[in-house]
Design a protein around this motif. Sequence first.
Motif, short mmCIF file in Angstrom:
data_model
loop_
_atom_site.label_atom_id
_atom_site.label_comp_id
_atom_site.label_asym_id
_atom_site.label_seq_id
_atom_site.Cartn_x
_atom_site.Cartn_y
_atom_site.Cartn_z
N SER A 38 0.81 -1.21 0.00
CA SER A 38 0.00 0.00 0.00
C SER A 38 0.85 1.27 0.00
O SER A 38 2.06 1.24 0.20
CB SER A 38 -0.92 0.00 1.21
N GLY A 39 0.16 2.40 -0.23
CA GLY A 39 0.81 3.70 -0.09
C GLY A 39 1.25 4.36 -1.37
O GLY A 39 1.97 5.36 -1.34
N THR A 40 0.82 3.83 -2.52
CA THR A 40 1.23 4.40 -3.81
C THR A 40 -0.01 4.73 -4.63
O THR A 40 -0.50 3.88 -5.37
CB THR A 40 2.12 3.42 -4.59
N PRO A 41 -0.55 5.92 -4.55
CA PRO A 41 -1.74 6.27 -5.34
C PRO A 41 -1.50 6.10 -6.84
O PRO A 41 -0.52 6.62 -7.37
CB PRO A 41 -1.98 7.74 -4.98
N GLY A 42 -2.37 5.37 -7.50
CA GLY A 42 -2.25 5.22 -8.94
C GLY A 42 -0.89 4.74 -9.41
O GLY A 42 -0.24 5.41 -10.21
N PRO A 43 -0.43 3.55 -8.96
CA PRO A 43 0.91 3.06 -9.36
C PRO A 43 0.88 2.44 -10.76
O PRO A 43 1.05 1.23 -10.93
CB PRO A 43 1.20 2.00 -8.30
N GLU A 44 0.70 3.29 -11.78
CA GLU A 44 0.40 2.80 -13.13
C GLU A 44 1.54 2.01 -13.77
O GLU A 44 1.30 1.08 -14.53
CB GLU A 44 0.04 4.01 -14.01
N ASP A 45 2.78 2.36 -13.47
CA ASP A 45 3.91 1.69 -14.12
C ASP A 45 5.03 1.47 -13.12
O ASP A 45 5.13 2.17 -12.10
CB ASP A 45 4.41 2.53 -15.29
#
Length: 346
Positions: A38-45
């Motif tokens: 957890s703790g990563t907003p929007g971890p797209e790449d």
Amino acid sequence: MRIPQFWTILSIFTLFTSFVACGGQIQEKPIAGCERISGTPGPEDFDLIRDASIVVVSSHERRNGLKDIGALYEISFANPNQKLEAKKIETNYPDNFRPHGISYAKVNGVDTLAAISHTLVDENPHTLEIFERSKPGKWTHIKTLSDPSLTSPNDIFMNELGEIFTSNDNGTSNSFRKYWDMIIRSGRADVSYYDGKTFQTLGVPVMLGNGIYIRKNGKQELLYRSVFSEKAIRVYEVNRLDGKLQLKYLESIQIGAGPDNILEDDTGMLWLAAHDSTYKFIRHVMNRTNLAPTRVFKINPNTKEVTEVYANEGAEISAGSTGLVYKDKLLISQVFENYLLVCPKP
């Protein structure tokens, strides 16, 4: 996958539902023992620094009209007995940093990261931000690159020469023109190439380009590009003749879902996440309670065999965007929520 302005999303949503199936239930392929980081907003790449056993994550909250500024995170896989945690990289981030696709390479012996940033600034709405690493957790932003060929950058690949290949998902930053291109199904999303000094387009436009990756097969250099509208990966041969770089189309590998980011594991297999239903994805954009499927595939680049290794309707992770096996783990990122999923290696 990048998220446009809200009214544009509504337009594209209306358009897509006119020619894309709403999507039924997928056949789930669960993996027991998955956990959240957890703790990563929007971890797209994300990308991998193999010799340090570190994953670098691109993080940006995308559900509020792109108002927030994003950041980069590190996850260390060095100690198998240590709990996996995402630690924010504290550095001299450039102004208006909204990261999207990222790519790592050791350029001239220096750990280097290239990140797409959507600045929302009229003069340079999209930039490539370059960072260098001196030790774990210590990154320094060293320069900003911009060019008109970065029309709507989605994903990026950088090699050890410092060359950067950027896959655009549209041929323009203009919202109305994007909408019109969708209506007439116009393929205008090209690949931008930076040779270390100048930019150029490579003349391989598609409709809704996405992930991009380059691997070497002996002396042959192959570029793999996700084409969301075709539910396929296009394969090109990279030719370097008389100081000029050109791409020769070879074939397409059908995935059966809209492919997103592409990475390579330690054995040479390609990995990607894919979106099964555009309708469900757009509904998930609008409301996190509307789940969107996540599917993860492995591709054997020699035999072209495509194997689905994970599939979930969205309750465990929605709108997955990147997948990769590293050591004994499968790591999956997503476009919106504030966690990555880590599973035992399938």
